[in-house]
Write a protein that holds these residues in place. Sequence first.
Motif, short mmCIF file in Angstrom:
data_model
loop_
_atom_site.label_atom_id
_atom_site.label_comp_id
_atom_site.label_asym_id
_atom_site.label_seq_id
_atom_site.Cartn_x
_atom_site.Cartn_y
_atom_site.Cartn_z
N PHE A 161 1.09 -1.41 0.51
CA PHE A 161 0.28 0.08 -0.20
C PHE A 161 0.82 1.31 -0.30
N ARG A 187 -8.26 1.53 -0.68
CA ARG A 187 -6.46 1.37 0.08
C ARG A 187 -6.33 1.65 -1.34
N GLU A 221 -3.07 0.12 -4.04
CA GLU A 221 -2.00 -0.73 -3.75
C GLU A 221 -0.70 -0.81 -5.05
#
Length: 242
Positions: free
Chosen positions: A176, A206, A208
């Motif tokens: 991440f 998130r 990545e």
Amino acid sequence: MEHDRADIDRADIDRADTDGAVAGAGGSYPDPWPLRGLVVRTPRLELRPDDDAGLAELVAVAYRGVHPPEQMPFAEAWTDADPRYLGRGTLQYHWQNRAALGPESWMVAFLVRLDGRVIGSQHLRGADFAVTREVSTGSWLGLPYQGRGLGTEMRSAVLGLAFDHLGANRARSEAFTDNPASLAVSRRLGYREDGSRTAVVRGRPRQEIRLLLHRADFQGHRPLWTPEVSGLDACRELLGAG
């Protein structure tokens, strides 16, 4: 009903020779689990495929903490599990991957030891490795062992195994954007960014980053030491690297 012990004596299974064969009353036959003899050593660490005794130590490390509670470095938030389940879930995850391992798809979960004690886990994966010659990695360390260069050392160990001994051409990893430690390890070892994706973790998006490492780039960034590998020959067929 009692099991017939004429075919295999349990004591014989534990007496594998250096060629990966086991001596029994009926002669020699292949070791049913050659990974038990695989060892990768670095200047500070020893890596061995997981076994039940080592997994018990790994569970204890997980209970002591893997990351600050406000952070989540994993795409699957396994450390958020109910403490009553965390240990059992960790064991079952490793057992499941061990049971499914075969030449077409495998994940070797190396238990990482420092001074004889398990401190974390380093995974090496391959899918259709005989054709793709590509691996991927994943890892974690207990909190007390982070920030000491051990993450770089253990990933270098399995990359050396993959490139130098298994014949891999490429290796992949992910991290991440808010995991600078993992990204720093990747950059230090020569990985290049290879795209990104949006993951949902703890109900929030998130970003990545996907990372790719070519054999030549690793040769230019690898540490001065090379890992010491033993017990690999008996494992080659199982890993699609015969």
